[in-house]
Design an enzyme around this catalytic site. Structure first.
Site, mmCIF file in Angstrom:
data_model
loop_
_atom_site.group_PDB
_atom_site.id
_atom_site.type_symbol
_atom_site.label_atom_id
_atom_site.label_comp_id
_atom_site.label_asym_id
_atom_site.label_seq_id
_atom_site.Cartn_x
_atom_site.Cartn_y
_atom_site.Cartn_z
ATOM 1 N N GLU A 14 2.366 3.366 -4.176
ATOM 2 C CA GLU A 14 1.936 2.549 -3.113
ATOM 3 C C GLU A 14 0.388 2.736 -3.306
ATOM 4 O OE1 GLU A 14 4.031 1.887 -0.103
ATOM 5 O OE2 GLU A 14 5.471 2.518 -0.988
ATOM 6 N N ARG A 256 7.098 3.343 11.950
ATOM 7 C CA ARG A 256 7.589 2.282 12.715
ATOM 8 C C ARG A 256 8.760 1.480 12.311
ATOM 9 N NH1 ARG A 256 4.963 -0.334 8.185
ATOM 10 N NH2 ARG A 256 6.845 -0.945 7.461
ATOM 11 N N ASP A 258 11.568 -0.970 11.010
ATOM 12 C CA ASP A 258 11.772 -2.563 10.773
ATOM 13 C C ASP A 258 13.358 -2.868 11.050
ATOM 14 O OD1 ASP A 258 8.968 -2.089 10.153
ATOM 15 O OD2 ASP A 258 10.218 -2.312 7.586
ATOM 16 N N GLU A 272 15.496 -0.761 7.927
ATOM 17 C CA GLU A 272 14.441 0.810 7.545
ATOM 18 C C GLU A 272 13.479 1.980 9.161
ATOM 19 O OE1 GLU A 272 13.276 -1.048 3.912
ATOM 20 O OE2 GLU A 272 11.595 0.321 4.719
ATOM 21 N N ASN A 274 10.272 3.776 8.588
ATOM 22 C CA ASN A 274 8.850 3.894 7.868
ATOM 23 C C ASN A 274 7.816 5.034 8.161
ATOM 24 O OD1 ASN A 274 8.200 2.156 5.582
ATOM 25 N ND2 ASN A 274 8.889 1.141 7.707
#
Length: 313
Positions: A14, A256, A258, A272, A274
């Site tokens: 990433e 965050r 999800d 999940e 983050n």
């Protein structure tokens, strides 16, 4: 004003997303009057931190080394306060399997799943168990690496014939994979800032079934609705679940969560969390903050202030 080292880039898959997040953070910090030290995290990271002596590090690293607790451990060793969650929270959150087991043990709804390592397939005959897994989860099945973010390596297996290739893809990113029941419905993200939930963002892929890596980061590939158009009871339940996950995993500063809102049943499932959500132009946390009346510069200031406050506590 503070001396802030922005850690970005790194060697994870990433990297490009991290560079974009880092560049936006640097611009905001400079506008805010901070002394900014940009560091592309590499073999000289500790050396550069010791030489530059920042007041705080803004961790904008995504994926391996950034979200798995590695850089956080190094920062603690060199005595530099940092943004976001601590070592143990990053480890728990980065490993989707660990996080999902913790959620399931706590009674937080998450899609049914099974997980295996490459060793299990190579040496313990796990492939022979695939028919039983497929029967219990039912198709389509989502196959994903245990430790990657940004939808990297995630594949749909619509039939048993699709599973082997999906596993090969997932194993190319991680030595542990997750096979998960697919929840058809609405893709929701709840960001948490300093323990407070922000407005929900709904990601709606344009003409595509799945919100993949490209759809996530290319402008125009996904429509985002914030605040998401949801009944009040659903919004409240989603935000409550996000706070429960934030607390359960020991997250701090910002994160965050999800979720999926299942179309058929109206039930919410947590996919999940983050620990270092993206801060790019298409990222969901900045959109949620903006909807709450928190501009990007103010968001970055709050994150830095929170890190300095935790360090002083």
């Amino acid at each position: 004003m503070s001396r802030v080292a922005v850690l970005k880039g790194g060697r994870s898959l990433e990297r490009q997303v991290s560079l974009r997040s880092g560049a936006r953070v640097e611009d905001a910090l400079e506008r805010l009057g901070h002394d900014v030290i940009a560091i592309d995290a590499g073999a000289d990271l500790v050396e550069r931190l010791r030489a530059s002596r920042p007041d705080v590090a803004f961790v904008a690293l995504h994926g391996r080394d950034g979200e798995d607790g590695t850089v956080q451990e190094l920062l603690e060793l060199v005595g530099v306060p940092y943004t976001g969650s601590g070592v143990s929270a990053c480890i728990r959150t980065n490993d989707k399997v660990l996080a999902k087991h913790a959620m399931r043990d706590e009674g937080i709804p998450t899609p049914d799943f099974y997980s295996f390592t490459q060793t299990a397939f190579r040496e313990l005959g796990a492939a022979a168990a695939l028919p039983a897994i497929e029967e219990r989860l039912a198709f389509p099945i989502v196959v994903k690496p245990a430790g990657q973010g940004s939808a990297l390596g995630i594949k749909f297996a619509r039939t048993a014939a699709d599973v082997p290739a999906a596993l090969v893809s997932a194993f190319s990113y991680d030595d542990k994979v997750l096979l998960e029941r697919h929840v058809a419905g609405r893709d929701l993200a709840v960001s948490v800032l300093d323990g407070e939930v922000l407005p929900i963002v709904e990601a709606v892929p344009v003409g595509e079934e799945f919100y993949d890596f490209e759809a996530r980061y290319q402008i125009g590939r996904t429509d985002f609705v914030c605040p998401a158009d949801l009944p009040e009871a659903i919004s409240s339940a989603a935000q409550d679940l996000a706070l429960r996950v934030f607390s359960l995993l020991g997250l701090a500063g910002f994160a965050r969560v999800d979720l999926m809102l299942e179309r058929e049943t109206g039930r919410l499932y947590v996919l999940e969390a983050n620990s270092i959500p993206g801060l790019t132009e298409t990222s969901l946390l900045p959109q949620a903050a903006d909807a709450a009346g928190i501009g990007f510069d103010a968001l970055i200031e709050r994150i830095v202030d929170g890190a300095l406050g935790r360090a002083a506590a």
